[in-house]
Design an enzyme around this catalytic site. Structure first.
Site, short mmCIF file in Angstrom:
data_model
loop_
_atom_site.label_atom_id
_atom_site.label_comp_id
_atom_site.label_asym_id
_atom_site.label_seq_id
_atom_site.Cartn_x
_atom_site.Cartn_y
_atom_site.Cartn_z
N ARG A 108 -4.56 -9.21 -9.12
CA ARG A 108 -5.57 -10.09 -9.65
C ARG A 108 -5.96 -9.58 -11.04
O ARG A 108 -6.03 -8.37 -11.25
CB ARG A 108 -6.79 -10.04 -8.73
CG ARG A 108 -7.48 -11.33 -8.60
CD ARG A 108 -8.36 -11.37 -7.40
NE ARG A 108 -7.79 -12.14 -6.33
CZ ARG A 108 -7.58 -13.43 -6.37
NH1 ARG A 108 -7.85 -14.14 -7.43
NH2 ARG A 108 -7.06 -14.06 -5.32
N LEU A 109 -6.16 -10.53 -11.96
CA LEU A 109 -6.50 -10.10 -13.32
C LEU A 109 -7.98 -9.76 -13.39
O LEU A 109 -8.81 -10.50 -12.87
CB LEU A 109 -6.18 -11.22 -14.32
CG LEU A 109 -4.71 -11.61 -14.41
CD1 LEU A 109 -4.52 -12.70 -15.47
CD2 LEU A 109 -3.85 -10.39 -14.74
N ASP A 141 -0.71 -5.98 -17.96
CA ASP A 141 0.30 -4.91 -17.97
C ASP A 141 0.41 -4.29 -19.36
O ASP A 141 1.51 -4.14 -19.93
CB ASP A 141 1.67 -5.45 -17.48
CG ASP A 141 1.62 -5.85 -16.01
OD1 ASP A 141 0.87 -5.23 -15.25
OD2 ASP A 141 2.34 -6.79 -15.63
N GLY A 148 0.78 -1.24 0.00
CA GLY A 148 0.00 0.00 0.00
C GLY A 148 0.80 1.28 0.00
O GLY A 148 0.28 2.33 0.35
N ASN A 196 -3.32 1.83 -14.20
CA ASN A 196 -2.43 0.89 -13.52
C ASN A 196 -1.02 1.46 -13.50
O ASN A 196 -0.62 2.19 -14.40
CB ASN A 196 -2.42 -0.46 -14.26
CG ASN A 196 -1.57 -1.50 -13.56
OD1 ASN A 196 -1.62 -1.61 -12.33
ND2 ASN A 196 -0.79 -2.27 -14.30
N ASN A 211 1.87 2.93 -2.60
CA ASN A 211 1.26 3.83 -3.60
C ASN A 211 -0.08 4.36 -3.12
O ASN A 211 -0.43 5.51 -3.37
CB ASN A 211 1.12 3.11 -4.95
CG ASN A 211 2.43 3.07 -5.70
OD1 ASN A 211 2.87 4.08 -6.23
ND2 ASN A 211 3.09 1.92 -5.68
N SER A 240 5.93 2.80 -15.40
CA SER A 240 4.92 3.15 -16.40
C SER A 240 3.56 3.27 -15.73
O SER A 240 3.22 2.46 -14.88
CB SER A 240 4.80 2.04 -17.47
OG SER A 240 6.06 1.76 -18.04
C1 GAR Z 1 4.17 -1.44 -7.09
O1 GAR Z 1 5.56 -1.49 -7.29
C2 GAR Z 1 3.44 -1.57 -8.41
O2 GAR Z 1 4.12 -0.96 -9.47
C3 GAR Z 1 3.40 -3.07 -8.59
O3 GAR Z 1 3.06 -3.54 -7.29
C4 GAR Z 1 3.70 -2.69 -6.33
C5 GAR Z 1 2.71 -2.37 -5.23
O4 GAR Z 1 3.39 -1.72 -4.18
N1 GAR Z 1 2.42 -3.46 -9.56
C6 GAR Z 1 2.64 -4.43 -10.46
O5 GAR Z 1 3.65 -5.11 -10.50
C7 GAR Z 1 1.51 -4.62 -11.49
N2 GAR Z 1 1.88 -5.57 -12.45
P1 GAR Z 1 2.58 -0.97 -3.04
O6 GAR Z 1 1.55 -2.00 -2.49
O7 GAR Z 1 3.61 -0.62 -2.01
O8 GAR Z 1 1.91 0.22 -3.64
#
Ligand code: GAR
Length: 194
Positions: free
Chosen positions: A90-91, A144, A11, A106, A13, A135
């Site tokens: 999850r897709l 993705d 979490g 995303n 982000n 990205s």
């Molecule tokens: C982030 O690095 C995000 O880019 C990645 O999951 C992480 C979540 O971190 N997402 C993917 O790989 C999507 N394919 P967070 O829970 O600390 O925000």
């Protein structure tokens, strides 16, 4: 503009976006967190920030369509206009994606189309690539994948370890995602003539 964040894990982000909203750097309301992992740290982080959490466990539904119907019910009852995936592992089905076309964002920790998948930072590090990045894109029916909104490159230094590279990527994510959300919201406002 009413936002929902979907997340499954740490979490960081989620917190970066919630902070940007609090500081009026994003003009939107963070209405709900949709989470499929009841024990994930993001659940406690959302509760601490006073954001309503809707837990939807895939195991509680026989069909994916029913799982997604529960999510859609949450989105409709909070009048969600933009969905922010932030580590939602999850897709989403093609039907779900079509229903919310250009309304699902995303973030992915690589310079797409390179290094898709769940271990993008490690895959880039192990590959010996000179650079990688972050990205932000709209979600389409592929994993993705979808129209890019913002992308930023990071050099992989010879002194980097996997941990130091992960830290630098996450720091960049926390800046880039709020900027990308703002961009999408301001484009929507100007096209709506608001
Ligand atoms: C982030 O690095 C995000 O880019 C990645 O999951 C992480 C979540 O971190 N997402 C993917 O790989 C999507 N394919 P967070 O829970 O600390 O925000």
């Amino acid at each position: 503009m009413n936002l929902a964040i979907f997340a499954s894990g740490r979490g960081s982000n989620f917190v970066a976006i919630a902070d940007a909203i609090k500081q009026n750097k994003i003009r939107a309301k963070l209405r709900i967190l949709i989470c499929d992992q009841p024990l994930a740290p993001v659940v406690r982080r959302a509760q601490a920030l006073g954001v309503r959490v809707i837990l939807v466990r895939r195991e509680d539904f026989y069909r994916r369509a029913d799982f997604e119907a529960a999510i859609i019910q949450g989105l409709e009852s909070y009048k969600i206009e933009l969905i922010i995936l932030a580590g939602f592992m999850r897709l989403l089905s093609p039907e779900f994606v079509r229903r919310y076309r250009n309304r699902i964002m995303n973030i992915h920790p690589s310079l797409l189309p390179e290094f898709k998948g769940a271990r993008a930072i490690k895959d880039a590090f192990d590959s010996g690539a000179a650079s990688t990045g972050v990205s932000v894109h709209f979600v389409d029916e592929q994993v993705d994948h979808g129209p890019l909104i913002l992308q930023q490159k990071i050099k992989i230094k010879s002194t980097d370890t996997l941990v130091s590279l992960e830290e630098r990527i996450h720091t960049l994510e926390h800046k880039l995602y709020p900027r990308a959300i703002n961009l999408v919201i301001s484009r929507r406002r100007s096209s709506a003539g608001k």
